[in-house]
Design an enzyme around this catalytic site. Structure first.
Site, PDB file in Angstrom:
ATOM      1  N   GLY A 116      -1.737  -4.627  -0.406  1.00 43.90           N
ATOM      2  CA  GLY A 116      -3.198  -4.650  -0.473  1.00 43.90           C
ATOM      3  C   GLY A 116      -3.706  -4.253  -1.854  1.00 43.90           C
TER       4      GLY A 116
ATOM      5  CB  ALA B  26      -1.791   4.525  10.831  1.00 47.06           C
TER       6      ALA B  26
ATOM      7  N   GLY C 292      -6.858  -4.373   7.633  1.00 45.35           N
ATOM      8  CA  GLY C 292      -6.367  -4.620   6.274  1.00 45.35           C
ATOM      9  C   GLY C 292      -4.899  -5.042   6.303  1.00 45.35           C
ATOM     10  CG  HIS C 293      -1.887  -2.332   7.550  1.00 42.99           C
ATOM     11  ND1 HIS C 293      -2.626  -1.297   8.058  1.00 42.99           N
ATOM     12  CD2 HIS C 293      -1.182  -1.814   6.510  1.00 42.99           C
ATOM     13  CE1 HIS C 293      -2.372  -0.190   7.375  1.00 42.99           C
ATOM     14  NE2 HIS C 293      -1.520  -0.471   6.427  1.00 42.99           N
TER      15      HIS C 293
ATOM     16  CG  HIS D  45      -6.249  -0.512   8.624  1.00 39.53           C
ATOM     17  ND1 HIS D  45      -6.279  -1.494   7.657  1.00 39.53           N
ATOM     18  CD2 HIS D  45      -5.793   0.607   8.007  1.00 39.53           C
ATOM     19  CE1 HIS D  45      -5.882  -0.977   6.509  1.00 39.53           C
ATOM     20  NE2 HIS D  45      -5.568   0.294   6.693  1.00 39.53           N
TER      21      HIS D  45
END
Ligand code: PAF
Length: 281
Positions: A147, A32, A36-37, A34
C-alpha cells in the site's frame, strides 16, 4: 484457500501453484485486514493467476516501546476475507518458523530508509526489509503488492529489490480512505470515538497543505500551517510533516519535481501516518 504454517508446506503449495501455470502475486500483511488490504488483493488478482497472502506480525519491525503485544490479531476473520477475495494460499508462519533459533541476519536500506519514520522508529525499516526479503525468497512471486499508505516502506522495498537484484515486480496501490478521508489502517482500531473524530484533521491538514503548495504557495508556511492544525486537533507529538522527492525522498523546499507530502503524528496512544502526492502544475 489453503493455509500453511511451515516452510516445507509453503514450498510444496507454491510448487503446486507454479505447476498450474501463470504468474504468482504476493500480498504481504500483518493481518487485521481491512478494505485497504482487499484493494491489494484485488489488484493482485488483476495482475496474476494465483494470489498468495501472508499474515505475520513481524516482531523485528517493532521497537521495545511499540505495540507488538497489542497489535490486533484476528486470523480467522482475515482468512475468510482473503478466501472471499480469491486468494489461493495463506502463508501464516509463527515467529519460530520465520526466525528460527540463532537467526542473526538483517537487511539495512540506507538513503530512502533514513529520516522520517527511519528516524522516528529506529530499526523499523531494518525489520521490514529483512522480513520482506524473507517473504520474497520464501514465496518467489512474480509480483508483490504494497500500500502507498506506508509510502516510505514502499520506497525502502523498491530500493532493496533494485539493490539486491530481486526478480520481482513491486507494485504500489493507492491508499484507501474512509468517507471522512482518514486513511485505512489496522491501527485505527486503537482510536476512541473522540480520537477517531479528531484524526480527520490529519488528511485534512495534508490536503490543505498539498493544495496550497500545488497552487504555487511557499512550502515552509504550508507545512507550518499543517503542523498547527494537527496540534490544534490534539495530535502530540507531531513527528514530521514534510515535502519530499517522490522517488528519492530527498527533502524539498520548493515544488520543482513530483513530490510526496508525508506526515506522522500521535493522537492519544496511537501513532498515525499519512501521505499525499503533490505534482508540479
Ligand atoms: O505493511 C505491513 O503490513 C508490513 O510492514 C509488512 C510489509 C507486511 C512487513 O511486515
Amino acid at each position: 484457500m489453503q493455509t500453511v504454517r511451515d516452510i516445507e508446506a509453503l514450498r510444496q503449495a507454491v510448487a503446486d501453484l507454479r505447476a498450474a501455470g501463470g504468474p504468482i502475486a504476493l500480498v504481504p500483511t500483518m493481518g487485521a485486514l481491512h478494505a485497504g488490504h482487499m484493494a491489494l488483493v484485488a489488484e493482485a488478482r488483476r495482475r496474476a493467476s494465483h494470489v498468495v497472502a501472508s499474515i505475520f506480525v513481524n516482531p523485528m519491525q517493532f521497537a521495545a516501546n511499540e505495540d507488538l503485544s497489542t497489535y490486533p490479531r484476528r486470523e480467522a476473520g482475515d482468512a475468510k476475507m482473503l478466501d472471499e477475495e480469491g486468494c489461493a494460499l495463506l502463508w501464516a508462519p509463527d515467529v519460530g518458523a520465520m526466525y528460527p533459533a540463532g537467526f542473526a541476519s538483517a537487511v539495512r536500506v540506507g538513503g530512502v530508509g533514513e529520516g522520517l519514520d527511519g528516524a522516528a522508529r529506529p530499526g523499523h525499516f531494518e525489520g521490514v526489509a529483512t522480513v520482506v526479503l524473507k517473504l520474497l525468497n520464501q514465496v518467489r512471486p512474480d509480483v508483490a503488492l504494497f500500500g502507498e499508505k506506508d509510502y516510505q516502506q514502499l520506497a525502502v522495498i523498491r530500493r532493496m529489490v533494485r539493490d539486491l537484484d530481486l526478480a520481482v515486480e513491486i507494485v504500489g496501490v493507492p491508499t484507501q480512505r474512509d468517507a471522512d478521508g482518514l486513511a485505512l489502517s489496522s491501527r485505527n482500531a486503537y482510536l476512541t470515538d473522540e480520537e477517531r473524530r479528531a484524526a480527520r484533521a490529519l488528511p485534512r491538514a495534508l490536503g490543505e497543505a498539498a493544495g496550497a503548495i500545488r497552487a504555487g504557495g511557499a512550502v515552509a508556511p504550508a507545512l507550518a500551517a499543517a503542523v498547527d492544525k494537527l496540534a490544534k486537533a490534539g495530535f502530540d507529538p507531531i513527528d514530521y510533516v514534510e515535502l519530499r522527492d517522490a522517488e528519492t525522498l530527498a527533502p524539498l523546499d520548493a515544488l520543482d519535481r513530483p513530490a510526496r507530502l508525508l506526515a506522522a503524528a500521535r493522537i492519544g496512544r496511537t501513532r498515525l501516518i499519512d501521505n499525499l502526492p503533490v505534482a508540479p502544475a
